[in-house]
Motif scaffolding. Structure first.
Motif, mmCIF file in Angstrom:
data_model
loop_
_atom_site.group_PDB
_atom_site.id
_atom_site.type_symbol
_atom_site.label_atom_id
_atom_site.label_comp_id
_atom_site.label_asym_id
_atom_site.label_seq_id
_atom_site.Cartn_x
_atom_site.Cartn_y
_atom_site.Cartn_z
ATOM 1 N N ALA A 103 0.828 -1.206 0.000
ATOM 2 C CA ALA A 103 0.000 0.000 0.000
ATOM 3 C C ALA A 103 0.862 1.254 0.000
ATOM 4 N N LEU A 104 2.012 1.190 0.644
ATOM 5 C CA LEU A 104 2.924 2.340 0.673
ATOM 6 C C LEU A 104 3.522 2.606 -0.706
ATOM 7 N N VAL A 105 4.058 1.571 -1.348
ATOM 8 C CA VAL A 105 4.737 1.783 -2.640
ATOM 9 C C VAL A 105 3.747 2.083 -3.749
ATOM 10 N N ASN A 106 2.454 1.730 -3.543
ATOM 11 C CA ASN A 106 1.450 2.061 -4.562
ATOM 12 C C ASN A 106 1.329 3.565 -4.770
ATOM 13 N N LEU A 107 1.713 4.348 -3.769
ATOM 14 C CA LEU A 107 1.622 5.798 -3.893
ATOM 15 C C LEU A 107 2.558 6.336 -4.970
ATOM 16 N N TRP A 108 3.625 5.639 -5.274
ATOM 17 C CA TRP A 108 4.485 6.094 -6.387
ATOM 18 C C TRP A 108 4.467 5.097 -7.546
ATOM 19 N N GLY A 109 3.438 4.227 -7.580
ATOM 20 C CA GLY A 109 3.207 3.395 -8.753
ATOM 21 C C GLY A 109 4.032 2.138 -8.830
ATOM 22 N N ALA A 110 4.720 1.757 -7.760
ATOM 23 C CA ALA A 110 5.519 0.532 -7.778
ATOM 24 C C ALA A 110 4.614 -0.681 -7.575
ATOM 25 N N GLU A 111 5.005 -1.795 -8.160
ATOM 26 C CA GLU A 111 4.213 -3.013 -8.051
ATOM 27 C C GLU A 111 4.626 -3.871 -6.875
ATOM 28 N N GLN A 112 5.831 -3.663 -6.352
ATOM 29 C CA GLN A 112 6.277 -4.402 -5.182
ATOM 30 C C GLN A 112 7.299 -3.568 -4.430
ATOM 31 N N ALA A 113 7.443 -3.863 -3.144
ATOM 32 C CA ALA A 113 8.369 -3.112 -2.290
ATOM 33 C C ALA A 113 9.805 -3.492 -2.634
ATOM 34 N N ASP A 114 10.650 -2.479 -2.814
ATOM 35 C CA ASP A 114 12.053 -2.713 -3.108
ATOM 36 C C ASP A 114 12.931 -2.361 -1.909
ATOM 37 N N PHE A 115 12.351 -2.455 -0.711
ATOM 38 C CA PHE A 115 13.105 -2.168 0.508
ATOM 39 C C PHE A 115 12.811 -3.254 1.531
ATOM 40 N N ASN A 116 13.720 -3.399 2.466
ATOM 41 C CA ASN A 116 13.566 -4.421 3.487
ATOM 42 C C ASN A 116 12.636 -3.964 4.596
ATOM 43 N N GLN A 117 12.844 -2.737 5.082
ATOM 44 C CA GLN A 117 12.004 -2.169 6.119
ATOM 45 C C GLN A 117 12.086 -0.654 6.038
ATOM 46 N N VAL A 118 11.184 0.015 6.743
ATOM 47 C CA VAL A 118 11.236 1.471 6.824
ATOM 48 C C VAL A 118 12.003 1.870 8.072
ATOM 49 N N SER A 119 12.633 3.028 7.998
ATOM 50 C CA SER A 119 13.457 3.508 9.101
ATOM 51 C C SER A 119 12.697 4.547 9.904
ATOM 52 N N GLY A 120 12.773 4.448 11.198
ATOM 53 C CA GLY A 120 12.107 5.417 12.052
ATOM 54 C C GLY A 120 11.968 4.903 13.470
ATOM 55 N N ASP A 121 11.715 5.795 14.381
ATOM 56 C CA ASP A 121 11.546 5.455 15.785
ATOM 57 C C ASP A 121 10.099 5.735 16.172
ATOM 58 N N LEU A 122 9.350 4.686 16.433
ATOM 59 C CA LEU A 122 7.928 4.818 16.738
ATOM 60 C C LEU A 122 7.683 5.512 18.068
ATOM 61 N N PHE A 123 8.677 5.488 18.951
ATOM 62 C CA PHE A 123 8.452 5.949 20.322
ATOM 63 C C PHE A 123 9.044 7.329 20.610
#
Length: 443
Positions: free
Chosen positions: A213-233
């Motif tokens: 659902a994330l990569v669909n925003l830029w028209g990709a058919e599948q994710a080309d990354f392992n994970q997203v980076s960020g600190d949830l807390f």
């Protein structure tokens, strides 16, 4: 800080053609296992989302309309033949009279300036709508980014739970083999291990879907990354509600309404200019075939009752202008309500995260460790150990949900107010480790 991004800066990147080419090359060169940051995702969306490309073509169309608006009235060349191919004295062309004339219109009421003002206001509205659309897309992107980040954290928790239940199964099995525990405890430990595996698989499936659902925003058919980076807390502290609401008044969303109001005012001015009738003039020469003489021909025509006939158009334009003002006030009321709800939820959820990290989780971790130690020594039964472990797992999941809620509402606040709640860039950190002990329990 996860959500400390500058939306305006991203919008500027998306509008620079040279930067877009370089960014496209950089994205294409990234390996499939690279982590995806929010900045990288935002650049991709601003480059590739079709909604923003539509505005480019609309702006080109608006430039064409501007060229038309700038035109002055054209000239007309006319040829008129009289008294030809009749009967009697007018048979054939012996009585022919030919008139060649040049005619045009003199516009009154500053119509050309009014048309140019409407064209300029239309272009300004398109630019404002593009900026607002960019921010809306970045808001949607960040919400989906938060969803992926949340599911990553939950999947990490589930993986640790699998490890914990596996180690617990080993410990229980050893006690059963020594005769220190009944076989029923081993069966319960096996079920807990299997349930943990199923839950981890379910969360991994949800995580894969959220990535798509994330990569669909830029028209990709599948994710080309392992994970997203960020600190949830790591959450931002929001300012007062009144401060945020004042910032809302300067957002691109409100600027769209201001641009629409300017367009309606320009259209009203154009309608009023139509009340002044245009003067049509004509000048030429006439030649008589019969007398072989030439004569000058001139004429002027002015429409009558133009002001009265145009009153309906003026009334309609005035009504549209007034309606636009009420639409802006309605939008402000809606924005204020949404902002207040997001602000309150963000504050409460942020405080809940801090309270759980400070007052609840450490106590549950200590209780679990003591319960596990007592179980090893035979002082507590398996039920007490499982109860303490479940209480900690529930609290950890509640912490993740509270942090996700706070972050999602922070995104909404930033989208509505058009500003980031903090100035530092997005923190890139590994998922927070919530469960770490020798047997898988929290330490």
């Amino acid at each position: 800080m996860f959500l400390k991004l500058n939306y305006t800066r991203f919008a500027a990147f998306g509008l620079l053609a040279a930067s877009s080419i370089l960014l496209h090359q950089a994205v294409a060169a990234e390996p499939a296992t690279a982590d995806l940051t929010l900045q990288q995702a935002a650049k991709r969306v601003l480059q590739q989302h079709p909604q923003l490309q539509v505005f480019d073509w609309r702006l080109k169309a608006a430039l064409g309309q501007q060229q038309l608006a700038e035109l002055t009235p054209g000239y007309e060349l006319g040829v008129q033949a009289d008294n030809a191919f009749g009967t009697g004295d007018m048979s054939g062309i012996k009585s022919l009279e030919v008139t060649v004339s040049l005619s045009s219109v003199i516009e009154l009421g500053d119509k050309r300036q009014a048309r140019m003002a409407v064209s300029s206001a239309s272009q300004a509205l398109l630019l404002a709508e593009r900026q607002a659309a960019s921010l809306d897309l970045l808001g949607e992107l960040t919400q989906r980014f938060v969803t992926v980040l949340t599911l990553q954290q939950k999947a990490a928790l589930a993986a640790q739970t699998v490890s914990m239940t596996e180690q617990a199964l080993t410990l229980v099995t050893q006690r059963v083999q020594r005769g220190a525990a009944p076989e029923a405890e081993q069966l319960r430990a096996k079920v807990a291990f299997k349930q943990a595996q199923l839950q981890h698989g379910l969360l991994q499936t949800e995580l894969d879907s959220s990535k798509l659902a994330l990569v669909n925003l830029w028209g990709a058919e599948q994710a080309d990354f392992n994970q997203v980076s960020g600190d949830l807390f790591q959450l931002a502290q929001s300012p007062s509600f009144q401060t945020l609401y004042q910032q809302v008044l300067a957002t691109p969303t409100i600027e769209v309404f201001a641009a629409r109001q300017r367009l309606r005012d320009a259209e009203l001015t154009l309608a009023q200019s139509q009340s002044a009738g245009d003067v049509r003039w004509q000048i030429g020469a006439m030649r008589s075939q019969e007398s072989r003489d030439f004569g000058l021909v001139a004429g002027v025509s002015v429409p009558l009752f133009s002001k009265q006939r145009n009153q309906g158009a003026i009334t309609a334009a005035q009504a549209e202008s007034q309606a636009e003002q009420f639409e802006k006030e309605t939008a402000l009321l809606d924005l204020r309500a949404r902002l207040y709800q997001a602000w309150q939820t963000h504050r409460y959820s942020s405080m809940a995260v801090k309270d759980m990290q400070r007052d609840i989780l450490p106590v549950l971790e200590q209780a679990l460790q003591q319960t596990e130690d007592a179980y090893r020594r035979g002082r507590y039964g398996y039920a007490e150990w499982i109860s303490a472990r479940q209480a900690l797992q529930d609290a950890q999941l509640e912490l993740v949900n509270a942090a996700s809620t706070a972050l999602s509402n922070q995104v909404l606040i930033e989208q509505l107010a058009g500003v980031a709640l903090a100035a530092s860039p997005l923190a890139i950190k590994a998922p927070t480790q919530l469960i770490t002990t020798e047997s898988g329990s929290s330490k």
